[in-house]
Design a protein around this motif. Sequence first.
Motif, mmCIF file in Angstrom:
data_model
loop_
_atom_site.group_PDB
_atom_site.id
_atom_site.type_symbol
_atom_site.label_atom_id
_atom_site.label_comp_id
_atom_site.label_asym_id
_atom_site.label_seq_id
_atom_site.Cartn_x
_atom_site.Cartn_y
_atom_site.Cartn_z
ATOM 1 N N ARG A 110 -27.501 0.125 -11.911
ATOM 2 C CA ARG A 110 -26.220 -0.578 -11.860
ATOM 3 C C ARG A 110 -25.254 0.206 -10.976
ATOM 4 O O ARG A 110 -24.529 1.079 -11.439
ATOM 5 C CB ARG A 110 -25.653 -0.756 -13.267
ATOM 6 C CG ARG A 110 -26.537 -1.568 -14.164
ATOM 7 C CD ARG A 110 -26.609 -3.028 -13.776
ATOM 8 N NE ARG A 110 -25.370 -3.745 -14.020
ATOM 9 C CZ ARG A 110 -25.242 -5.061 -13.887
ATOM 10 N NH1 ARG A 110 -26.271 -5.793 -13.485
ATOM 11 N NH2 ARG A 110 -24.087 -5.656 -14.126
ATOM 12 N N TYR A 111 -25.254 -0.132 -9.704
ATOM 13 C CA TYR A 111 -24.423 0.573 -8.744
ATOM 14 C C TYR A 111 -22.938 0.235 -8.931
ATOM 15 O O TYR A 111 -22.582 -0.884 -9.301
ATOM 16 C CB TYR A 111 -24.822 0.188 -7.322
ATOM 17 C CG TYR A 111 -26.225 0.598 -6.948
ATOM 18 C CD1 TYR A 111 -27.280 -0.296 -7.056
ATOM 19 C CD2 TYR A 111 -26.481 1.883 -6.473
ATOM 20 C CE1 TYR A 111 -28.563 0.076 -6.693
ATOM 21 C CE2 TYR A 111 -27.759 2.266 -6.100
ATOM 22 C CZ TYR A 111 -28.794 1.360 -6.221
ATOM 23 O OH TYR A 111 -30.061 1.730 -5.854
ATOM 24 N N SER A 112 -22.099 1.210 -8.601
ATOM 25 C CA SER A 112 -20.663 0.974 -8.695
ATOM 26 C C SER A 112 -20.045 0.652 -7.340
ATOM 27 O O SER A 112 -18.899 0.211 -7.270
ATOM 28 C CB SER A 112 -19.972 2.197 -9.294
ATOM 29 O OG SER A 112 -20.210 3.342 -8.492
ATOM 30 N N VAL A 113 -20.786 0.863 -6.264
ATOM 31 C CA VAL A 113 -20.287 0.602 -4.913
ATOM 32 C C VAL A 113 -21.264 -0.319 -4.199
ATOM 33 O O VAL A 113 -22.477 -0.058 -4.194
ATOM 34 C CB VAL A 113 -20.122 1.909 -4.106
ATOM 35 C CG1 VAL A 113 -19.664 1.605 -2.680
ATOM 36 C CG2 VAL A 113 -19.143 2.849 -4.798
ATOM 37 N N HIS A 114 -20.764 -1.380 -3.631
ATOM 38 C CA HIS A 114 -21.629 -2.263 -2.857
ATOM 39 C C HIS A 114 -20.851 -2.929 -1.743
ATOM 40 O O HIS A 114 -19.618 -2.906 -1.709
ATOM 41 C CB HIS A 114 -22.295 -3.315 -3.760
ATOM 42 C CG HIS A 114 -21.342 -4.233 -4.448
ATOM 43 N ND1 HIS A 114 -20.769 -5.329 -3.838
ATOM 44 C CD2 HIS A 114 -20.869 -4.225 -5.722
ATOM 45 C CE1 HIS A 114 -19.993 -5.948 -4.698
ATOM 46 N NE2 HIS A 114 -20.035 -5.296 -5.851
ATOM 47 N N GLY A 115 -21.574 -3.526 -0.800
ATOM 48 C CA GLY A 115 -20.969 -4.215 0.323
ATOM 49 C C GLY A 115 -20.583 -5.639 -0.044
ATOM 50 O O GLY A 115 -20.787 -6.084 -1.172
ATOM 51 N N PRO A 116 -20.043 -6.387 0.922
ATOM 52 C CA PRO A 116 -19.597 -7.765 0.658
ATOM 53 C C PRO A 116 -20.736 -8.758 0.529
ATOM 54 O O PRO A 116 -20.517 -9.881 0.050
ATOM 55 C CB PRO A 116 -18.734 -8.078 1.882
ATOM 56 C CG PRO A 116 -19.270 -7.201 2.961
ATOM 57 C CD PRO A 116 -19.713 -5.935 2.281
ATOM 58 N N GLY A 117 -21.938 -8.382 0.945
ATOM 59 C CA GLY A 117 -23.091 -9.260 0.796
ATOM 60 C C GLY A 117 -23.442 -10.030 2.053
ATOM 61 O O GLY A 117 -22.602 -10.241 2.935
ATOM 62 N N THR A 118 -24.692 -10.438 2.134
ATOM 63 C CA THR A 118 -25.178 -11.291 3.213
ATOM 64 C C THR A 118 -26.083 -12.352 2.602
ATOM 65 O O THR A 118 -26.908 -12.061 1.743
ATOM 66 C CB THR A 118 -25.915 -10.460 4.289
ATOM 67 O OG1 THR A 118 -26.242 -11.287 5.401
ATOM 68 C CG2 THR A 118 -27.183 -9.802 3.757
ATOM 69 N N GLN A 119 -25.904 -13.594 3.048
ATOM 70 C CA GLN A 119 -26.627 -14.723 2.444
ATOM 71 C C GLN A 119 -28.033 -14.831 3.022
ATOM 72 O O GLN A 119 -28.226 -14.771 4.238
ATOM 73 C CB GLN A 119 -25.863 -16.025 2.684
ATOM 74 C CG GLN A 119 -26.542 -17.258 2.122
ATOM 75 C CD GLN A 119 -26.574 -17.265 0.593
ATOM 76 O OE1 GLN A 119 -25.631 -16.827 -0.068
ATOM 77 N NE2 GLN A 119 -27.671 -17.763 0.036
ATOM 78 N N VAL A 120 -28.989 -15.017 2.140
ATOM 79 C CA VAL A 120 -30.368 -15.307 2.518
ATOM 80 C C VAL A 120 -30.735 -16.649 1.908
ATOM 81 O O VAL A 120 -30.603 -16.842 0.701
ATOM 82 C CB VAL A 120 -31.333 -14.210 2.015
ATOM 83 C CG1 VAL A 120 -32.780 -14.632 2.214
ATOM 84 C CG2 VAL A 120 -31.048 -12.888 2.727
ATOM 85 N N THR A 121 -31.163 -17.575 2.758
ATOM 86 C CA THR A 121 -31.543 -18.908 2.300
ATOM 87 C C THR A 121 -32.969 -19.197 2.759
ATOM 88 O O THR A 121 -33.269 -19.113 3.945
ATOM 89 C CB THR A 121 -30.588 -19.973 2.855
ATOM 90 O OG1 THR A 121 -29.255 -19.667 2.449
ATOM 91 C CG2 THR A 121 -30.971 -21.354 2.335
ATOM 92 N N VAL A 122 -33.825 -19.523 1.799
ATOM 93 C CA VAL A 122 -35.225 -19.816 2.093
ATOM 94 C C VAL A 122 -35.497 -21.270 1.720
ATOM 95 O O VAL A 122 -35.334 -21.657 0.569
ATOM 96 C CB VAL A 122 -36.171 -18.875 1.321
ATOM 97 C CG1 VAL A 122 -37.622 -19.132 1.737
ATOM 98 C CG2 VAL A 122 -35.799 -17.420 1.549
ATOM 99 N N SER A 123 -35.903 -22.045 2.689
ATOM 100 C CA SER A 123 -36.178 -23.463 2.450
ATOM 101 C C SER A 123 -37.676 -23.710 2.300
ATOM 102 O O SER A 123 -38.498 -23.021 2.902
ATOM 103 C CB SER A 123 -35.626 -24.300 3.593
ATOM 104 O OG SER A 123 -36.183 -23.897 4.821
ATOM 105 N N SER A 124 -37.996 -24.713 1.504
ATOM 106 C CA SER A 124 -39.421 -25.012 1.244
ATOM 107 C C SER A 124 -39.982 -25.952 2.291
ATOM 108 O O SER A 124 -39.265 -26.523 3.085
ATOM 109 C CB SER A 124 -39.568 -25.621 -0.136
ATOM 110 O OG SER A 124 -38.768 -26.774 -0.245
#
Length: 127
Positions: free
Chosen positions: A113-127
């Motif tokens: 359980r990290y206390s520091v993280h970045g804003p995130g990046t979206q990953v989308t996988v389509s079927s």
Amino acid sequence: QVQLVESGGGSVQAGGSLRLSCAVSTYASSTYCMGWFRQSPGKAREGVASIDSDGSTFYAPSVKGRFTISQDSDKTTLYLQMDSLKPEDTAMYYCAAERLPPQILSHCSASYRYSVHGPGTQVTVSS
């Protein structure tokens, strides 16, 4: 203040690959645990993979054998190579890091359980 910024997210078809990157240079000279977690709307945060300053790696069962966490040789960039992607891998992916005293480096795990993280990046996988 430490800043972590992810890059490399995007959209891909099932079976495809993506590589996420994160600049982590401020941790290079310390003992640490760093890694990736993901979160989808309405779902709990899920730890994906971690690596500690000794080079030990940890993976969630759902990604083991498909994802690879690594660092560059000078430990300034963290990567997550994602292969054989599935629609259920769709989520916001976050780079995270934590300095740990050497005596508790064993606490590092895929679900840390990290206390520091970045804003995130979206990953989308389509079927």
